[in-house]
Design a protein around this motif. Structure first.
Motif, PDB file in Angstrom:
ATOM      1  N   THR A  72     -36.054 -15.715 -13.961  1.00  0.00           N
ATOM      2  CA  THR A  72     -35.262 -15.059 -15.464  1.00  0.00           C
ATOM      3  C   THR A  72     -36.150 -15.577 -16.813  1.00  0.00           C
ATOM      4  N   LEU A  73     -36.359 -17.013 -16.597  1.00  0.00           N
ATOM      5  CA  LEU A  73     -36.712 -17.370 -17.910  1.00  0.00           C
ATOM      6  C   LEU A  73     -38.528 -17.316 -17.935  1.00  0.00           C
ATOM      7  N   THR A  78     -38.691 -11.818 -21.250  1.00  0.00           N
ATOM      8  CA  THR A  78     -37.927 -12.756 -21.611  1.00  0.00           C
ATOM      9  C   THR A  78     -38.543 -13.862 -22.192  1.00  0.00           C
ATOM     10  N   PHE A  79     -39.483 -14.474 -21.686  1.00  0.00           N
ATOM     11  CA  PHE A  79     -40.525 -15.290 -22.173  1.00  0.00           C
ATOM     12  C   PHE A  79     -40.850 -15.085 -23.774  1.00  0.00           C
ATOM     13  N   THR A 237     -37.498  -4.813 -30.741  1.00  0.00           N
ATOM     14  CA  THR A 237     -38.687  -4.426 -29.955  1.00  0.00           C
ATOM     15  C   THR A 237     -39.029  -5.200 -28.962  1.00  0.00           C
ATOM     16  N   PRO A 238     -39.131  -4.980 -27.563  1.00  0.00           N
ATOM     17  CA  PRO A 238     -39.626  -5.924 -26.669  1.00  0.00           C
ATOM     18  C   PRO A 238     -40.874  -6.396 -26.958  1.00  0.00           C
ATOM     19  N   SER A 245     -31.223 -14.323 -28.680  1.00  0.00           N
ATOM     20  CA  SER A 245     -29.691 -13.644 -28.796  1.00  0.00           C
ATOM     21  C   SER A 245     -29.432 -12.378 -28.528  1.00  0.00           C
ATOM     22  N   LEU A 246     -30.674 -11.409 -29.003  1.00  0.00           N
ATOM     23  CA  LEU A 246     -30.630  -9.925 -28.542  1.00  0.00           C
ATOM     24  C   LEU A 246     -30.969  -9.745 -27.068  1.00  0.00           C
ATOM     25  N   LYS A 247     -31.681 -10.476 -26.577  1.00  0.00           N
ATOM     26  CA  LYS A 247     -32.040 -10.710 -25.103  1.00  0.00           C
ATOM     27  C   LYS A 247     -30.822 -10.903 -24.257  1.00  0.00           C
TER      28      LYS A 247
END
Length: 289
Positions: A72-73, A78-79, A237-238, A245-247
């Motif tokens: 995940t990280l 995500t990173f 925007t990714p 926090s939005l992730k």
């Protein structure tokens, strides 16, 4: 023979053992019934509000095992969100440490018209709900900006939003220390030939550093966890303006609680490490003076 002395008032306490303490030092931690009750209430309250929720988040992050946690990280999207969050929070912390100290100095050492008003306005980010803070920034710096500047969906917008919500932390931690500083010490340093810069560096700054570090720690922790003001500003925007926090919100909306918990745990670790580092730096600077 013992080293107990006989006095007109009775035997003196044995040297090397505090009076009223039991053998083995157990009396050092003796609490009155009222203190025991207060300590018990404090521990229960702290556990309910802090320890149990943290344990629940860590448990949720560990549900899929370390492999899922690591995947995940290390996911690219995500990173990128984590890197953007930490970098922007660090930049905001540095700016707050400098500007916040200057603002506190002006409020304490200078007299000028509107000083009381400015002192009250600084606390507005504390009083405003963060979503309202985002709306305030959007009204001035959004697509319909009266000054013609649009920072929505940009990193500059994220930086400005974090600056807004963390503004008071350093100011309010440094102010009381400046108020309590003895001006006679500065005058003595000046009388001994120290320049204003030397006086600030050797006399004033060591006293301010712990307060600056404390305010910076609070501001950094708030910045990496900020949500409300960024909902309207960041654009989410990714790979560009998506923050941690939005992730987390996206993970929860996708029914991926383990992923959300993994990001939350990492943010917690980053916050703790940063607080410890700032505390060590402040102790070292204050000790060296």
């Amino acid at each position: 023979m013992t080293d107990t002395l006989v006095t007109p008032l009775g035997p003196a306490p044995t040297r090397g053992r505090p009076s009223g303490t039991a053998k083995g030092g157990a009396g050092l931690f003796r609490l009155t019934p009222t203190s025991r009750l207060g300590l018990g209430v404090a521990l229960v309250w702290f556990s309910i509000l802090v320890l149990l929720p943290l344990a629940a988040v860590v448990g949720a992050a560990a549900e899929g095992g370390f492999g899922r946690f690591w995947d995940t990280l290390t996911d690219a999207q995500t990173f990128a969100a984590l890197r953007l969050t930490v970098v922007e929070a660090l930049l905001v912390t540095v700016v707050n440490a400098v500007i916040g100290t200057i603002v506190a100095w002006v409020l304490v050492r200078d007299q000028f018209p509107g000083k009381r008003v400015l002192d009250v306005v600084i606390d507005i980010p504390f009083a405003l709900p963060t979503i309202v803070a985002g709306l305030v920034l959007l009204s001035l710096w959004g697509p319909q900006s009266p000054v013609g500047i649009n920072i929505v969906n940009t990193r500059q917008g994220i930086f400005l939003a974090l600056l807004f919500v963390t503004l008071p932390f350093v100011v309010r931690t440094v102010q009381p220390v400046l108020i309590e500083l003895d001006a006679d010490v500065e005058e003595a340093a000046a009388s001994l030939g120290a320049s204003r810069f030397t006086t600030f560096r050797r006399v004033i700054l060591p006293s301010l550093v712990p307060a600056i570090a404390a305010g910076s720690s609070l501001g950094f922790a708030r910045a990496i966890s900020e949500f409300g003001s960024l909902v309207l500003i960041s654009g989410n925007t990714p790979y560009q303006t998506e923050v941690a926090s939005l992730k987390i919100l996206k993970f929860l909306e996708g029914d991926n609680q383990a992923g959300a918990a993994a990001v939350a745990v990492l943010l917690l670790i980053v916050a703790i490490v940063t607080i410890v580092i700032l505390d060590l730096i402040s102790r070292r600077v204050a000790r060296r003076g």
